[in-house]
Design a protein around this motif. Sequence first.
Motif, PDB file in Angstrom:
ATOM      1  N   GLN A   1       0.824  -1.209   0.000  1.00  0.00           N
ATOM      2  CA  GLN A   1       0.000   0.000   0.000  1.00  0.00           C
ATOM      3  C   GLN A   1       0.861   1.264   0.000  1.00  0.00           C
ATOM      4  OE1 GLN A   1      -3.192   0.157  -0.451  1.00  0.00           O
ATOM      5  NE2 GLN A   1      -3.465  -2.053  -0.446  1.00  0.00           N
ATOM      6  N   LEU A   2       1.989   1.225   0.720  1.00  0.00           N
ATOM      7  CA  LEU A   2       2.881   2.383   0.760  1.00  0.00           C
ATOM      8  C   LEU A   2       3.486   2.656  -0.612  1.00  0.00           C
ATOM      9  CD1 LEU A   2       4.289   4.567   2.422  1.00  0.00           C
ATOM     10  CD2 LEU A   2       6.071   2.901   2.969  1.00  0.00           C
ATOM     11  N   ILE A   3       3.913   1.600  -1.298  1.00  0.00           N
ATOM     12  CA  ILE A   3       4.482   1.751  -2.640  1.00  0.00           C
ATOM     13  C   ILE A   3       3.434   2.317  -3.597  1.00  0.00           C
ATOM     14  CG2 ILE A   3       5.479   0.531  -4.608  1.00  0.00           C
ATOM     15  CD1 ILE A   3       7.322   0.833  -2.192  1.00  0.00           C
ATOM     16  N   ARG A   4       2.220   1.799  -3.542  1.00  0.00           N
ATOM     17  CA  ARG A   4       1.148   2.294  -4.413  1.00  0.00           C
ATOM     18  C   ARG A   4       0.850   3.752  -4.142  1.00  0.00           C
ATOM     19  NH1 ARG A   4      -3.124  -2.790  -3.971  1.00  0.00           N
ATOM     20  NH2 ARG A   4      -1.929  -4.279  -5.262  1.00  0.00           N
ATOM     21  N   GLN A   5       0.856   4.134  -2.857  1.00  0.00           N
ATOM     22  CA  GLN A   5       0.545   5.521  -2.504  1.00  0.00           C
ATOM     23  C   GLN A   5       1.606   6.475  -3.052  1.00  0.00           C
ATOM     24  OE1 GLN A   5       0.088   6.138   1.699  1.00  0.00           O
ATOM     25  NE2 GLN A   5       0.153   8.352   1.537  1.00  0.00           N
ATOM     26  N   VAL A   6       2.878   6.107  -2.935  1.00  0.00           N
ATOM     27  CA  VAL A   6       3.959   6.960  -3.446  1.00  0.00           C
ATOM     28  C   VAL A   6       3.863   7.095  -4.953  1.00  0.00           C
ATOM     29  CG1 VAL A   6       6.458   7.114  -3.763  1.00  0.00           C
ATOM     30  CG2 VAL A   6       5.523   6.472  -1.540  1.00  0.00           C
ATOM     31  N   LYS A   7       3.637   5.985  -5.660  1.00  0.00           N
ATOM     32  CA  LYS A   7       3.601   6.010  -7.122  1.00  0.00           C
ATOM     33  C   LYS A   7       2.341   6.683  -7.647  1.00  0.00           C
ATOM     34  CE  LYS A   7       4.995   2.215  -9.176  1.00  0.00           C
ATOM     35  NZ  LYS A   7       5.128   0.778  -9.510  1.00  0.00           N
ATOM     36  N   ARG A   8       1.279   6.696  -6.845  1.00  0.00           N
ATOM     37  CA  ARG A   8       0.010   7.282  -7.279  1.00  0.00           C
ATOM     38  C   ARG A   8       0.040   8.811  -7.193  1.00  0.00           C
ATOM     39  NH1 ARG A   8      -3.056   4.297  -4.419  1.00  0.00           N
ATOM     40  NH2 ARG A   8      -3.131   5.661  -2.588  1.00  0.00           N
ATOM     41  N   ASN A   9       0.750   9.355  -6.220  1.00  0.00           N
ATOM     42  CA  ASN A   9       0.784  10.811  -6.030  1.00  0.00           C
ATOM     43  C   ASN A   9       1.581  11.492  -7.137  1.00  0.00           C
ATOM     44  OD1 ASN A   9      -0.741  11.062  -3.660  1.00  0.00           O
ATOM     45  ND2 ASN A   9       0.990  10.468  -2.386  1.00  0.00           N
TER      46      ASN A   9
END
Length: 351
Positions: free
Chosen positions: A95-103
């Motif tokens: 979830q942390l990786i997805r959040q960084v890449k999504r922003n």
Amino acid sequence: MDGNKDEALRCVRIAEEAIAAGNKARATKFIKIAQRLNQNLQVNELLAACERLDSGSSASSTQEKGVGETRNEAGKEKLGQGLNGERSYTEEHVQLIRQVKRNKDYYAILGVEKTCSVEEIRKAYRKLSLKVHPDKNKAPGSEEAFKIVSKAFKCLSDVNSRGQYDQTGLVEEFEYNQQHDVRRRRRRRTGNDMFDDDFDPDEIFRAFFGQSDMFRTGQVYRTRGTGGLHREEVQHGGLNIMLLIQILPFLVILLLAYLPFTEPDYALHKNYNYQIPKTTERHGVEFFVKSPRFDESYPLGSSARAKIEDSVIKDYKNVLVHYCRVELQRRHWNKKMSTPHCDKLNALEVA
């Protein structure tokens, strides 16, 4: 054989990232390469995951539901465990990786406000970089996320680049402008340009924390460059490079054997050939010569001796300037880092 096994594991990691991104063709390609490199590799689960990429929306919704049910236990239950139990990561990591890449905003990536201070940016980078570092976070896409976090910190921690970013307000437009100015930066180098053309997030991490080996126990290879591309086609490109590296010393020896050259009269550092210490009359810069008859060839007070000593001082100053720029760049990320070469350069210019 051990080298092939390592390459096979890297191919497996690339395949896992491709599966996470929904790219079946890329995943299948690297699974096959991994099988060729190590026939004992168990890749049945990866192949099955590739097949599930073509399944209908019902399967996709079922998977999403499963993720939702386990979200309350994020950080405790292991999602992925690779070959021989070497790799594992949690739902929290994913979830942390997805959040960084999504922003798409540097401030949002670091989790700070646009009015925040540089110290708040440093604290945010310290906390987030430790969580997404690929040697600690083994979730697919961690290398890309780590690079994104480092880019955000590099931009916002510098007053000039932060001002330029605030004017555009968009990551993609800002990065496009940075890449568009590469030629101009190459023609007009400054201390802040030294990492622009060859961006290395590990360099920022090492300078910030003052450690080069915080997580890893073995050598980990990470790609440098503007594209952030993974190592692809390991089998073919790697062999050609290794062959070239093995032949290169012989080519250099042959070239030197047929090229006439003269050795310099001095060296700034003592070595096997240059053992006799000397000191310049101005500034007291130490240098070394190899001939015991140096003073006879270049008497003190002569124009030839003055020319040699001017050259020594010039070379010494160039060395100090180079290392001073490196120290200033690292001090920009870590205020506590000392700058001994800059101190020597200042003392030389004052004298």
